[in-house]
Write a protein that holds these residues in place. Structure first.
Motif, PDB file in Angstrom:
ATOM      1  N   ASP A 348      -7.323  -6.127   1.766  1.00  0.00           N
ATOM      2  CA  ASP A 348      -6.604  -5.006   1.144  1.00  0.00           C
ATOM      3  C   ASP A 348      -5.106  -5.208   1.358  1.00  0.00           C
ATOM      4  O   ASP A 348      -4.665  -6.115   2.057  1.00  0.00           O
ATOM      5  N   GLY A 349      -4.319  -4.315   0.733  1.00  0.00           N
ATOM      6  CA  GLY A 349      -2.876  -4.474   0.837  1.00  0.00           C
ATOM      7  C   GLY A 349      -2.157  -3.399   0.071  1.00  0.00           C
ATOM      8  O   GLY A 349      -2.762  -2.414  -0.386  1.00  0.00           O
ATOM      9  N   PRO A 350      -0.832  -3.547  -0.105  1.00  0.00           N
ATOM     10  CA  PRO A 350      -0.073  -2.574  -0.900  1.00  0.00           C
ATOM     11  C   PRO A 350      -0.588  -2.546  -2.337  1.00  0.00           C
ATOM     12  O   PRO A 350      -1.181  -3.522  -2.804  1.00  0.00           O
ATOM     13  N   PRO A 351      -0.382  -1.457  -3.060  1.00  0.00           N
ATOM     14  CA  PRO A 351      -0.874  -1.363  -4.441  1.00  0.00           C
ATOM     15  C   PRO A 351      -0.403  -2.545  -5.286  1.00  0.00           C
ATOM     16  O   PRO A 351       0.755  -2.980  -5.202  1.00  0.00           O
ATOM     17  N   ASP A 377       7.435 -11.914  -3.899  1.00  0.00           N
ATOM     18  CA  ASP A 377       7.968 -12.062  -2.535  1.00  0.00           C
ATOM     19  C   ASP A 377       8.023 -10.710  -1.827  1.00  0.00           C
ATOM     20  O   ASP A 377       7.658 -10.594  -0.640  1.00  0.00           O
ATOM     21  N   ARG A 378       8.487  -9.684  -2.537  1.00  0.00           N
ATOM     22  CA  ARG A 378       8.591  -8.357  -1.914  1.00  0.00           C
ATOM     23  C   ARG A 378       7.216  -7.808  -1.566  1.00  0.00           C
ATOM     24  O   ARG A 378       7.030  -7.213  -0.487  1.00  0.00           O
ATOM     25  N   TRP A 379       6.257  -8.016  -2.455  1.00  0.00           N
ATOM     26  CA  TRP A 379       4.896  -7.546  -2.165  1.00  0.00           C
ATOM     27  C   TRP A 379       4.335  -8.288  -0.951  1.00  0.00           C
ATOM     28  O   TRP A 379       3.725  -7.670  -0.062  1.00  0.00           O
ATOM     29  N   ALA A 380       4.547  -9.615  -0.911  1.00  0.00           N
ATOM     30  CA  ALA A 380       4.031 -10.405   0.216  1.00  0.00           C
ATOM     31  C   ALA A 380       4.692 -10.000   1.529  1.00  0.00           C
ATOM     32  O   ALA A 380       4.032  -9.948   2.585  1.00  0.00           O
ATOM     33  N   GLY A 395      -6.661  -9.457  -4.445  1.00  0.00           N
ATOM     34  CA  GLY A 395      -7.333 -10.165  -5.526  1.00  0.00           C
ATOM     35  C   GLY A 395      -6.637  -9.973  -6.860  1.00  0.00           C
ATOM     36  O   GLY A 395      -6.509 -10.904  -7.656  1.00  0.00           O
ATOM     37  N   VAL A 396      -6.185  -8.739  -7.114  1.00  0.00           N
ATOM     38  CA  VAL A 396      -5.448  -8.468  -8.357  1.00  0.00           C
ATOM     39  C   VAL A 396      -4.156  -9.276  -8.389  1.00  0.00           C
ATOM     40  O   VAL A 396      -3.795  -9.863  -9.418  1.00  0.00           O
ATOM     41  N   VAL A 397      -3.451  -9.309  -7.269  1.00  0.00           N
ATOM     42  CA  VAL A 397      -2.200 -10.076  -7.201  1.00  0.00           C
ATOM     43  C   VAL A 397      -2.474 -11.554  -7.435  1.00  0.00           C
ATOM     44  O   VAL A 397      -1.756 -12.222  -8.187  1.00  0.00           O
ATOM     45  N   SER A 398      -3.514 -12.069  -6.811  1.00  0.00           N
ATOM     46  CA  SER A 398      -3.850 -13.486  -6.992  1.00  0.00           C
ATOM     47  C   SER A 398      -4.144 -13.794  -8.451  1.00  0.00           C
ATOM     48  O   SER A 398      -3.676 -14.805  -8.995  1.00  0.00           O
TER      49      SER A 398
END
Length: 409
Positions: A348-351, A377-380, A395-398
């Protein structure tokens, strides 16, 4: 001629934005609205050497164009050529004492491998100049019969003055055109030409060089520009959406090709947007085969460099910018891919949805890949600092990074 296998493009939630891109002909941004099928022609390699980073940067730019269009739920009709007979290829084969056909086949195969490794989406039609000759000859005959071409010592030249819109792609003055013509394969100083800028359509057979039956043209081989015109008109027709290539193709190649097509069809323009990628330098000079200052994709791959990092190194620079390849550029890309992979490895992670929209907005704005990378970069960084509770966000980000940027995490 066959292209390379296509990597799967993941489907994303929602829908992408229409692409706004810089058009060389108008020197401004245009918003492209292709309809259900977007049409793009990108000029391919002359296969006398392997794929260098400058090549990869160009094809990366037009891969992004395709990905933006696919994200808008359009189909993409992509055509690319291979100039598999031309003076540089013949000269290299002679220098190395190898068969020119074998050299072209070897380097084209290596190009396919590099494109596959970099996850560049393949063209639907990948056409060599040699296989296009049966379609080229009738076009040259039509231009000649219409008075738009003339013979000079057996060679056939196109008259640039036959196109009232000649010059509308590059918008250069005559002096600049003449200088670039001499530098980029033209022969402005040849005696007997009606206009120094007139390009060759058909070269009469030379002793010791390959030639083909040209019907009423006699034996010979096609000029550079008419090759792409024949392929584009056959597979895309006039008024296609994007004509693409490196900035060194704006003149003479795209200028001449547009004039050929416009005189042949009586329609204007050949393409809705002429889009050109910047040049990549090494040690302060433009990376080019003639100078030998090249960094080859295949060499980096053999050295074990992750193709995802090579692609991120390309994406870190705006496609229209001229930039320089350095060890630091690659080191930064390697570090970035490691950060991103660590970020998407958690459950899981930020939206993710706001990030997807940031990437879409950046790419729709003249393919601003550096802005898209900064958003990831900011999300990571946020993921590393405090994580998040959005299950499935990594998963969505990937999938978004893969679908929109062509980077497999």
């Amino acid at each position: 001629m066959h292209a390379w296998p296509a990597s799967e493009v993941p489907a994303l939630p929602g829908k992408g934005r229409d692409l706004q891109i810089h058009d060389t002909a108008t020197d401004g941004l245009v918003t492209l609205d292709p309809g259900p099928v977007a049409r793009i022609y990108v000029c391919g390699i002359t296969p006398y050497d392997a794929t260098h980073i400058g090549h990869a940067a160009t094809y990366n730019a037009f891969d992004l164009v395709q990905r933006v269009w696919l994200d808008t739920k359009r189909q993409v009709h992509y055509v690319q050529n291979v100039t598999d007979v031309d003076d540089p290829l013949l000269e290299r084969a002679l220098r190395d004492n190898v068969d020119w056909v074998a050299l072209a086949e070897k380097e084209t195969a290596l190009f396919r491998e590099d494109m596959t490794a970099l996850r560049m989406l393949p063209p639907q039609h990948y056409i060599g100049a040699v296989e296009a000759i049966p379609g080229i000859v009738p076009l040259v005959e039509r231009l000649r019969d219409a008075g738009a071409a003339y013979e000079l010592e057996g060679d056939i030249y196109f008259s640039v003055e036959s196109d009232p819109n000649f010059g509308s792609v590059s918008n250069l003055d005559t002096a600049a055109m003449r200088l670039l013509s001499a530098e980029r394969g033209g022969d402005p100083d040849r005696p007997g030409k009606k206009n120094p800028l007139d390009p060759m359509l058909w070269m009469a057979a030379r002793e010791g060089e390959p030639s083909w039956d040209g019907g009423s043209l006699g034996r010979g081989r096609p000029g550079w520009h008419i090759e792409c015109v024949a392929i584009a008109l056959d597979h895309l027709g006039m008024g296609f959406d994007v004509q693409g290539g490196g900035s060194d193709l704006a003149f003479p190649h795209h200028e001449m090709g547009a004039s050929h097509a416009q005189v042949l069809t009586g329609e204007f323009p050949m393409a809705k947007a002429y889009v050109h990628a910047g040049m990549v330098a090494l040690h302060g000079e433009k990376m080019s085969k003639s100078k030998g200052n090249l960094v080859f994709v295949s060499t980096l791959r053999r050295e074990g460099v992750d193709p995802a990092a090579i692609r991120l190194a390309l994406l870190a620079h705006h496609y229209r910018a001229d930039w320089e390849w350095t060890d630091q550029v690659l080191e930064d890309a390697l570090a970035r891919v490691d950060r991103w992979r660590a970020a998407v490895s958690r459950p899981d992670g930020p939206p993710a949805e706001p990030l997807v929209e940031e990437i879409r907005a950046a790419l729709a704005n003249d393919l601003d890949a550096p802005a898209a990378l900064a958003a990831v970069d900011r999300w990571a960084a946020l993921q590393q600092e405090r994580g998040g509770t959005d299950e499935g966000a990594p998963g969505v980000v990937s999938r978004a990074v893969d679908a929109l940027l062509g980077v497999a995490l």
